[in-house]
Design an enzyme around this catalytic site. Structure first.
Site, PDB file in Angstrom:
ATOM      1  N   SER A  56      -1.767 -10.348  -8.375  1.00  0.00           N
ATOM      2  CA  SER A  56      -2.688  -9.229  -8.254  1.00  0.00           C
ATOM      3  C   SER A  56      -3.371  -8.915  -9.585  1.00  0.00           C
ATOM      4  O   SER A  56      -3.950  -9.805 -10.192  1.00  0.00           O
ATOM      5  CB  SER A  56      -1.906  -8.045  -7.700  1.00  0.00           C
ATOM      6  OG  SER A  56      -2.795  -7.146  -7.130  1.00  0.00           O
ATOM      7  N   HIS A 106       0.127  -8.432   0.786  1.00  0.00           N
ATOM      8  CA  HIS A 106      -0.071  -8.522  -0.657  1.00  0.00           C
ATOM      9  C   HIS A 106       1.301  -8.479  -1.350  1.00  0.00           C
ATOM     10  O   HIS A 106       1.935  -7.416  -1.404  1.00  0.00           O
ATOM     11  CB  HIS A 106      -0.907  -7.294  -1.046  1.00  0.00           C
ATOM     12  CG  HIS A 106      -1.379  -7.279  -2.452  1.00  0.00           C
ATOM     13  ND1 HIS A 106      -2.304  -8.167  -2.939  1.00  0.00           N
ATOM     14  CD2 HIS A 106      -1.061  -6.459  -3.492  1.00  0.00           C
ATOM     15  CE1 HIS A 106      -2.556  -7.890  -4.202  1.00  0.00           C
ATOM     16  NE2 HIS A 106      -1.804  -6.864  -4.566  1.00  0.00           N
TER      17      HIS A 106
END
Ligand code: GTR
Length: 437
Positions: free
Chosen positions: A271, A412
């Site tokens: 990320s 995620h």
């Protein structure tokens, strides 16, 4: 009755969160049909219009692209900070030869981030496999919650710096509590990595720049101001630049650590830390390979593709991440002189792996794959096999050419599945296969 009311309240909250929540502000687009058309800048055409036709011409184009990413996107690292390469003092602060049930030797290394004795420091946590003979390849990446969060081993020092709050009460008043031990452990498959013959090293990103809008004053950045400077110039670094610089300083330390093969340090990040890893890998060619996990906007995903997070939104939510210059492109992405496929191309010809997650639409998996595709011509020009897929592969069908890619099911995150692929990719592309056990 109370139960039903709670249920109703939760449902309403969920609806509100979906409508206005962090992942869907300003009506982010999630509709392929509404992406629209865009033209990507060509990585193989110089600013003056000349085409790069041969590998030997790449160095000049690479320098141009690096300069644009530095001045317009992530911010330049000041020369005073660059000059610290290989020069920072460090010392081992703990050593455990029987970590992870005897599989690994663990060290905590304190790295001084300036020349000042009372200046900021970062703590590098390193595990090396005990089965090793000689020097081993090492995965290096930053963590979100402190070194103590990647393992539940109780003798790793608890990080003392500012932390982002968590909903489970493990971080209180922006400080880690003992409950935070191991909170990020599922993202670091330590045993799998060590058993595969690799070492692993990590640093808490907040040691370089505490991740909030007022984090500047407690970051490394003011320590590298010019005399009289009080804020970074619009073309100078922010948090991502500081994190990337920290990764290179960690590499300096690994270069001087017995048991580590400094030519085999594999950089990775998830990320926002995937964005930092790509930027560090683009600048510092000592990194042997780079892995980006769900790095999205400002990472591996194309900025011009209007899907999920946008430049405008990222600069609003995280004004401390990029160079101030980057803000001007929020409303006019097409005038940005680069796009993220060119960041990926800066890593060429070194092996590069991108990982997406099917439910992580905010990071735009398709945009990550298309960036890899658009970096392929540079990888091929430099004599590699580039990206061995012309269309997005199915879920759990990793591509393992010099540019590797997978999309897995789920959200995620970094999972054991991701690590399995990273290790496999590293085994395929490193100079010598790792000796696993
Ligand atoms: C999000 C941000 C993304 C990504 C992510 C993360 O809020 O919009 O760009 O960086 O955070 O780092 O988990």
């Amino acid at each position: 009755m109370t139960g039903r009311r709670t249920c109703l309240a939760i449902t309403i909250l969920l609806i509100l969160a979906t409508a206005f929540g962090a992942q869907n502000p300003q009506n982010a687009n999630y509709d392929e049909a509404k992406v629209g058309s865009y033209t990507l800048p060509d990585p193989l055409v110089m600013q003056n219009g000349e085409r790069v036709r041969e590998a030997r011409q790449w160095a000049a184009r690479r320098a141009e692209l690096l300069e644009i990413f530095a001045s317009q996107v992530y911010g330049r690292t000041p020369p005073q900070a660059e000059a610290m390469r290989g020069k920072l003092r460090f010392e081992t602060s703990s050593r455990q030869p029987r970590a992870l049930e005897g599989l690994a030797t663990r060290e905590e290394i304190t790295v001084h981030l300036t020349n000042q004795p009372d200046g900021p420091r970062m703590s590098l946590l390193l595990y090396l496999p005990n089965s090793r003979k000689g020097r081993v390849p090492v995965f290096l990446g930053m963590n979100f919650n402190g070194n103590h969060s990647v393992t539940s081993e109780p003798d790793v020092k608890l990080a003392t710096g500012w932390m982002r709050p968590d909903s489970a009460g493990r971080i209180v008043n922006n400080r880690a509590t003992p409950k935070a031990r191991g909170m990020e452990a599922t993202r670091w498959s330590l045993t799998r990595i060590i058993r595969s013959g690799y070492g692993v090293a990590t640093v808490y990103y907040g040691d370089l720049f505490p991740d909030h809008q007022q984090g500047w004053s407690d970051s490394v950045i003011p320590h590298y101001y010019r005399r009289g400077q009080t804020a970074p110039d619009p073309a100078e670094w922010g948090a991502l630049g500081a994190w990337a610089w920290g990764l290179s300083r960690a590499l300096d330390v690994l270069e001087r650590t017995p048991g580590v093969d400094p030519r085999e340090v594999i950089l990775l990040g998830h990320s926002r830390l995937g964005k930092a890893a790509l930027w560090a890998g683009a600048q510092d060619t000592r990194f042997a390979m780079v892995i980006s996990n769900n790095s999205g906007e400002g990472g591996a995903a194309l900025a011009r593709r209007n899907f999920g997070e946008t430049i405008e939104r990222i600069n609003t939510a995280f004004p401390h991440w990029f160079a101030a210059n980057f803000r001007q492109y929020g409303q006019r992405v097409d005038s940005l002189p680069v796009d993220q496929h060119q960041l990926l191309a800066l890593i060429a010809p070194r092996p590069l792996y991108l990982a997406s997650a099917a439910e992580d639409l905010w990071a735009d998996p398709q945009g990550e794959f298309l960036a890899a595709r658009a970096a392929d011509p540079v990888y091929r020009l430099l004599g590699t096999n580039g990206l061995g897929a012309t269309v997005m592969p199915g879920i759990h069908q990793p591509v393992t050419t010099t540019i590797g890619y997978h999309i897995r099911a789920g959200k995620h995150d970094v999972t054991d599945y991701d690590w399995e692929q990273f290790i496999n990719f590293a085994n395929l592309h490193r100079r010598r296969p790792a000796r696993g056990k």
